[in-house]
Design an enzyme around this catalytic site. Sequence first.
Site: not given
Ligand code: HPA
Length: 272
Positions: A28, A59, A81, A83-84, A111, A209-210, A233, A245
């Site tokens: 991302s 993406h 992903h 999750y998609e 990310a 998540m990847s 973050n 996001h």
């Molecule tokens: N958690 C999961 N996936 C993420 C995060 C997070 O805090 N930040 C960016 N992708």
Amino acid sequence: MINKINEASSYIQQYLPWQPEIAIILGSGLGPLADIVENPITLDYKDIPHFPTPTIASHAGKLVIGTIRNKKVVILNGRFHYYEGHDIYTNTLPVRVFRKLGIETLIVTNACGGLKDDMEAGTISIIEDHISFFAPSPLRGPNLDEFGPRFKDMTEVYNKDYQALARKVADELAIPVTSGIYCFFQGPMFETPAEIRMLRMLGVGMVGMSTVPEAIVARHSGMKTLGISLVTNKAAGLSQNQLSHEEVMEAANKAEKNMVALVSGIIEKIES
Ligand code: HPA
């Protein structure tokens, strides 16, 4: 599965002017690396057999073929992903396709949320190892013998020499980097503070998540992988804010210059 891999790789093969050396998967907000490719040939995922179209705006959905610092690369700009809603085999299809194209080196970026004290937003972190929480195994089902064995060792999913090279290049460029264990969660919701407390007890550094399914598939087929996370973050409960996001994208955009400099420096020096 084999048919899908063959059809996608035959399609891409027609556009390859040479044998590619390195495959790169962009996370991302890390798309700008695709902009520094020289003599790019760009393929839309919608034209590649069995490649789905990404459902999130950050993406791009393009495969970019070209050179960076004289190295022949193929870049997946926009990943699939779990999750998609894709199954885990579709999620990892591009890695199989890269291997089928004869590529032995994978650089995968993402990310992530940071759990360690030295992981503020904007920190680049090298993946040392991973924990796969609740990711279905991408190797489940009939084994693809032409790629690797049924029971594959996962001792060094992330190549140690590549990790050392990444640290050296970061040092030369005066880009601060940390490192840690990356933990996969399915998403798309961010984790709860309780989940993050659990992960901290387990020694996890980054959460996202990847990456993990892709790295497992790469390891299965004997590819050497380098994983680089951008902490966008502090993880849930460690952050003062609620996670979003938008925050992830903003931090990714800010750190983009360093990420591009680091990854292109690594590409220049990496031996595939
Ligand atoms: N958690 C999961 N996936 C993420 C995060 C997070 O805090 N930040 C960016 N992708």
